[in-house]
Each structure stands twice: as structure tokens, then as C-alpha cells.
Design an enzyme around this catalytic site. Sequence first.
Site, PDB file in Angstrom:
ATOM      1  N   SER A  27       0.832  -1.212   0.000  1.00  0.00           N
ATOM      2  CA  SER A  27       0.000   0.000   0.000  1.00  0.00           C
ATOM      3  C   SER A  27       0.864   1.258   0.000  1.00  0.00           C
ATOM      4  CB  SER A  27      -0.887   0.028   1.248  1.00  0.00           C
ATOM      5  OG  SER A  27      -1.821  -1.009   1.201  1.00  0.00           O
ATOM      6  N   GLY A  99      -5.761  -4.225  -7.956  1.00  0.00           N
ATOM      7  CA  GLY A  99      -6.917  -3.387  -7.662  1.00  0.00           C
ATOM      8  C   GLY A  99      -6.510  -2.044  -7.088  1.00  0.00           C
ATOM      9  N   SER A 172     -13.501   0.991   2.734  1.00  0.00           N
ATOM     10  CA  SER A 172     -12.484   0.729   1.720  1.00  0.00           C
ATOM     11  C   SER A 172     -11.471   1.864   1.654  1.00  0.00           C
ATOM     12  CB  SER A 172     -13.133   0.554   0.348  1.00  0.00           C
ATOM     13  OG  SER A 172     -12.145   0.625  -0.659  1.00  0.00           O
ATOM     14  N   ASP A 325      -6.639  -8.182   4.546  1.00  0.00           N
ATOM     15  CA  ASP A 325      -5.894  -9.056   3.632  1.00  0.00           C
ATOM     16  C   ASP A 325      -5.326 -10.289   4.334  1.00  0.00           C
ATOM     17  OD1 ASP A 325      -6.385  -7.374   1.498  1.00  0.00           O
ATOM     18  OD2 ASP A 325      -4.543  -6.219   1.797  1.00  0.00           O
TER      19      ASP A 325
HETATM   20  C1  S3P Z   1      -5.605  -1.440  -0.021  1.00  0.00           C
HETATM   21  C2  S3P Z   1      -6.843  -1.491   0.564  1.00  0.00           C
HETATM   22  C3  S3P Z   1      -7.589  -2.747   0.773  1.00  0.00           C
HETATM   23  C4  S3P Z   1      -6.702  -3.978   0.647  1.00  0.00           C
HETATM   24  C5  S3P Z   1      -5.785  -3.891  -0.535  1.00  0.00           C
HETATM   25  C6  S3P Z   1      -4.899  -2.662  -0.445  1.00  0.00           C
HETATM   26  C7  S3P Z   1      -4.945  -0.141  -0.189  1.00  0.00           C
HETATM   27  O1  S3P Z   1      -8.609  -2.822  -0.204  1.00  0.00           O
HETATM   28  O2  S3P Z   1      -7.484  -5.143   0.555  1.00  0.00           O
HETATM   29  O3  S3P Z   1      -4.961  -5.044  -0.630  1.00  0.00           O
HETATM   30  O4  S3P Z   1      -3.723  -0.101  -0.460  1.00  0.00           O
HETATM   31  O5  S3P Z   1      -5.639   0.874  -0.072  1.00  0.00           O
HETATM   32  P1  S3P Z   1     -10.071  -2.185   0.014  1.00  0.00           P
HETATM   33  O6  S3P Z   1      -9.930  -0.725   0.049  1.00  0.00           O
HETATM   34  O7  S3P Z   1     -10.862  -2.648  -1.178  1.00  0.00           O
HETATM   35  O8  S3P Z   1     -10.554  -2.780   1.296  1.00  0.00           O
END
Ligand code: S3P
Length: 443
Positions: A27, A99, A172, A325
Site C-alpha cells: 500500500s 486493484g 475501503s 488481507d
Molecule cells: C488497499 C486497501 C484494501 C486492501 C488492498 C490494499 C490499499 O482494499 O485489501 O490489498 O492499499 O488501499 P479495500 O480498500 O478494497 O478494502
Amino acid sequence: MNSTAQTRTFTKAAALKGTITVPGDKSISHRSLMLSALAVGESRIEGLLEGEDVLATAAAMRAMGADVVRGDGGVWRIYGVGVGGLMQPQQALEMGNSGTSTRLLMGLVASHALTATFVGDASLSKRPMGRVMEPLSTMGAEFTASPGGRLPLTLRGISPAVPIEYRLPVASAQVKSAILLAGLNTPGITRVIEPVPTRDHSERMLAGFGAALTVEVQADGARVISLEGEAELRPQTIVVPGDPSSAAFPMVAALLVAGSQVTIENVGLNATRAGLVDLLLEMGGNIEVINPREVGGEPVGDLVVAASTLTGVEPDPARAPSMIDEYPVAFVAAALAKGRSVFRGLEELRVKESDRITTMAEGLRMIGAQVEELEDGLVIDGTGGELLAGGGPVATKLDHRIAMSFAVAGLVSSGGVQIDDMRPVSTSFPGFVPLLESLGGIA
Ligand code: S3P
């Protein structure tokens, strides 16, 4: 990713021993590249995670005009274009499995007058993007998405965009961050209200780069994050701490494999990320945090982990964002614990790199664990420390954390666990297998 699947069987391990570090936080790595690319001048990033997901972000920032260079010794140098300075990419942005790259970059692009097409792999192309399209549309961006609000999608950004106040309907950090990043190049105040706190790396790093950002905590615990737009970001030197989501795998392995004693150094312990450590402590895990310190504006420590007898738990769903996670590997810990664990309130796990509720339930059953699948979680009756039978091949469904979780399960199985494909691991944890092997005990 190579074109042939890499199957691998992990078999019953002898005691794991040693001191290791895990790669940089995913992140924080994504955010450090994005914000450096928006600062004017040279930023340096030490400890950047060089996994496929982060490299997708690096390539996208290059495609939109930033100079992103990996220097000697693995220090990255980024020469940014300034807030508002992103340029029209000449090709579709290839997001791979990531994602986080997709949703955060959608935010960045939304408040620039440029058009970008986002494409990704089969896993990413199934994941919902409506959650970011909705607020970014209110800010003025336009989208042409595949059915169901999925990739491939094309985003037409706008400048100036309209500042919004947005209450997150799902917990999120990606949605929160997408809106804040869009707010950087938007006149006025962009405000996000999160009823349940999620990882706060964006807020910390935006403030560190000099953006005017405030966080107010309301009486009910909701966080109100306000960002003043048209910010000027100053280049920074960033030191990325080790990823707690990666440390989770050797941590659980060390708890489960008899006789183990492992130290994992330099692990990020931001409270919005450290939920797994708390859960494992509640389960009776022998984990000690030593040398607490601050690295790059984030709390960090070393974890000393020793083999333990674990007991089942029923964690409060409110803690889900702080270990979102880590559930796959927590399910493996529960499968070896004494008694029943009940995990609920985890609907979000169904829209990760795979549907992590079903994928884990199917895989765990295949290797002999007692699991009941619920709409929003799992009920797991643990073995009380007895080895799992093993089996496979377990289907990882292009999901790195499923592959690593079942690798850990294999170490405490009598017959070994075969994983259908280890390739996805390189999205977040290059060197995972050699690192595990460096602890000895693994055949
Ligand atoms: C993340 C947020 C989380 C996490 C992803 C990384 C981030 O997702 O599952 O691996 O770096 O902001 P969500 O925001 O969909 O919960």
C-alpha cells in the site's frame, strides 16, 4: 507472468528458525510512487516493493509523464510533474492483478483533463469498480465501463473537477484514497467520511508531502478527512517499512510449526493494519513486538514469534479493515487451533483478487479441514494442533494470498499441500519461497 502454471507442493516442515525481513509494504509503495510523481523535483524511495502490482503503478506514472528510475542499490528516483501535470497516456494502462493501482489511479486521472483506459488480468477484470466510479462521477469524471462496472474501462477526467463530501458506503481505503487523490487537483475542500477506520497511509503520506489535510474523529468514531485542493507537493525521501500483510505468512508458519522461533524485522505496525497480530495474540500466539520505532512516518517493530498452541476465536467484525488481507492465513491458523472459530462480517472478502471466502473454504476442505461456509464468513473447527491431512491441487484463482496461505498449510500437513499455481505470489511477495526455505525445516 510466465505462461505456464507453477505448481508446487509444500510438505510437513521441521522447526523454522532464523531472522528475516519481508519486502516493502504494498500500500505504501503504490502511494509513494503516485505522490512522488505529483511533486515537483526529485523524490527518493527506499525499500519499495518491487512486486508486479507496484511495478504496474510505476509504469502508469511513467506513461503519464513522470520520470521513474530504479537506481543502484534499489533506491528509486522519481521526478514528478506537479499536481495537475499528468499527461495523456498513449496506450491503455496495464494494471495486471492490481486493484489498488486501478482504483487509486482512477482517482488521480479523474481530476485531470485526459482520457485513460484501464485493463487488467482475468481476476482484476471481475472486480467491481462502481465503488470508485460513483464518487468520481459526482466530481465530474465520465466512464465507459464493461458490464457490471468492470475493466476494461475508459475514464475521461475533468479539470477543474468539483469537490465533494462523500460518506463511504463500504469500508475501503482504496475508495477513500481514490477520492482524496482526485481532490489533490480539485479546487476547494474534498471531504471523505469513513464510519469505520481503514488504513490511513494516504492521509499520512499526503500530509508528509505538504498537502493541507485534516482528520477529525467524531463522537461515534467516524473519521472526517478534509483535503485542500490544488495542493503543491514537495518532493520527499520515503523509507518503506516491511509489509505486515507479507509478514503474516512467516508469522503464522512460525506459530504453527512445532519448535519454531522466528524473528521478522522491520514490520509495519500501523494500528489500521496490525489486526492480525492482535488476533493471533488472543488465540494464544507467542508473539513479542520488540524495538518499536518510527520509519517514514509509520510505526514499525520487530516481531519475535515462537510456536504456540492456538485456541479458536470469534473476532469482532469491526476489526475486519485492520486485517482485511490477512483473513486467508488467519483461517489456516484457525484450522489448526483448538476449538471453533467463527468469522463473520467479511462480505468484502468476496470481491478481492478471488472470492476469498469460497476459495479458502474449498481449499481448506480439500486438505482435510472442517469448514462451513457462510454468506459473510467461515466457521472453522480446528484440529487442536494435529496436522492436516493435506492434498490438492488447491485452486489459487490468480490470488497471491491464497497461494501463500496454502503454502503455510502445507508445512503443517502430513501428506503435503499441492498448490496449482505459485505465479501470483510475485504480485506482492517476490522471494516468498526462498525466504521460507531460508528458515530451514522445509523439504
Ligand atoms: C488497499 C486497501 C484494501 C486492501 C488492498 C490494499 C490499499 O482494499 O485489501 O490489498 O492499499 O488501499 P479495500 O480498500 O478494497 O478494502
